[in-house]
Design a protein around this motif. Sequence first.
Motif, short mmCIF file in Angstrom:
data_model
loop_
_atom_site.label_atom_id
_atom_site.label_comp_id
_atom_site.label_asym_id
_atom_site.label_seq_id
_atom_site.Cartn_x
_atom_site.Cartn_y
_atom_site.Cartn_z
N PHE A 35 -2.96 0.78 3.61
CA PHE A 35 -2.72 0.63 2.17
C PHE A 35 -3.09 1.91 1.43
CE2 PHE A 35 -1.44 -3.66 1.29
CZ PHE A 35 -1.89 -4.41 2.37
N THR A 48 -4.78 3.71 -2.11
CA THR A 48 -6.07 3.55 -2.79
C THR A 48 -5.99 2.67 -4.03
OG1 THR A 48 -5.59 5.65 -3.88
CG2 THR A 48 -7.05 5.72 -1.95
N GLN A 79 -7.57 5.97 10.45
CA GLN A 79 -6.50 6.40 9.57
C GLN A 79 -7.00 6.35 8.13
OE1 GLN A 79 -3.99 3.51 11.20
NE2 GLN A 79 -4.38 1.92 9.72
N TYR A 122 -0.58 -1.43 -5.32
CA TYR A 122 -0.91 -0.81 -4.04
C TYR A 122 0.36 -0.52 -3.25
CZ TYR A 122 -5.70 -2.43 -4.82
OH TYR A 122 -6.95 -2.65 -5.33
N SER A 181 -0.45 4.37 15.52
CA SER A 181 -1.37 3.28 15.86
C SER A 181 -0.71 1.90 15.75
CB SER A 181 -2.61 3.30 14.96
OG SER A 181 -2.25 3.24 13.60
N THR A 182 0.59 1.87 15.54
CA THR A 182 1.34 0.60 15.33
C THR A 182 0.55 -0.33 14.41
OG1 THR A 182 0.44 -0.36 17.38
CG2 THR A 182 2.61 0.68 17.49
N SER A 183 0.18 0.20 13.27
CA SER A 183 -0.58 -0.57 12.29
C SER A 183 -0.07 -0.23 10.90
CB SER A 183 -2.08 -0.24 12.40
OG SER A 183 -2.30 1.12 12.09
N TYR A 184 -0.71 -0.75 9.89
CA TYR A 184 -0.35 -0.47 8.51
C TYR A 184 -1.57 0.08 7.76
CZ TYR A 184 4.06 -2.94 9.10
OH TYR A 184 5.32 -3.32 9.52
N TYR A 236 9.96 -3.56 -0.70
CA TYR A 236 9.74 -3.37 0.73
C TYR A 236 10.80 -2.42 1.27
CZ TYR A 236 13.49 -6.81 1.53
OH TYR A 236 14.70 -7.47 1.55
N GLU A 237 10.49 -1.84 2.42
CA GLU A 237 11.38 -0.86 3.05
C GLU A 237 11.86 0.18 2.03
OE1 GLU A 237 12.84 -3.79 6.69
OE2 GLU A 237 14.30 -3.06 5.26
N TYR A 291 2.83 -3.56 -3.83
CA TYR A 291 2.29 -4.84 -4.23
C TYR A 291 1.67 -4.74 -5.62
CZ TYR A 291 2.93 -5.50 0.70
OH TYR A 291 3.49 -5.55 1.95
N SER A 342 5.96 -0.39 1.38
CA SER A 342 6.05 -1.54 0.49
C SER A 342 5.07 -1.34 -0.67
CB SER A 342 5.74 -2.83 1.24
OG SER A 342 4.55 -2.72 1.99
#
Lengths: 122, 111
Positions: free
Chosen positions: B102, B104, B1, B89, B97-100, B51-52, B38, B36
Amino acid sequence: QVQLQESGPGLVKPSGTLSLTCAVSGGSISSNNWWSWVRQPPGKGLEWIGEIFQTGTTNYNPSIKSRATILVDKSKNQFSLKLNSVTAADTAVYYCATTPCSTSSCETSAYWGQGTLVTVSS
Amino acid sequence: QSALTQPASVSGSPGQSITISCTGTSNDVGSYNLVSWYQQPPGKAPKLMIYEVTKRPAGVSNRFSGSKSGNTASLTISGLQAEDEADYYCCSYVGTSTSYVFGTGTKVTVL
């Protein structure tokens, strides 16, 4: 408030295994939280590695999945990361983080450890 | 990804408003309200700001707000202050892929 503290060797040899632990205080590893690892190579951006729930359910970054294992140790209230077959490209500050979830919402990576630098070099 | 796309840098004068964009795809930003943001000062750990897509954690200033349109999410900082200088970020859930993933990263400079 949950506090997280990473620990582990700061130097790992190429082709070896990187092993880190994240100690949890101010909360239980068995709570309704996801526990995750994020890394940041020197001077570069953040990369999500993976996460685990207290039941043992895990999700991983597809680019790292084959080399990474995240586990929970309820007896020690901590979770861990193992990354095998490391190369210089795995040199980074490694952060542990947690996502607390309520019945309707999750605050993604609301709490972070201070981070620990791991260098891959012979 | 692939990492989400953010501008490398954004700057503004004290008191002004700035907006940071975060462009993904229909597999991540476009399909889930799980974006989200940061804030990361130099040499420090990231801090959750949004978030969300639009929600602020307790203790985060209401000068920070989030939004989303299509495959692009945005973070707006109003009433810019010197203390807002940091890297920012975005992050999104990736359903395939049930992942997260970030973004650039964007360096915010207060002129």
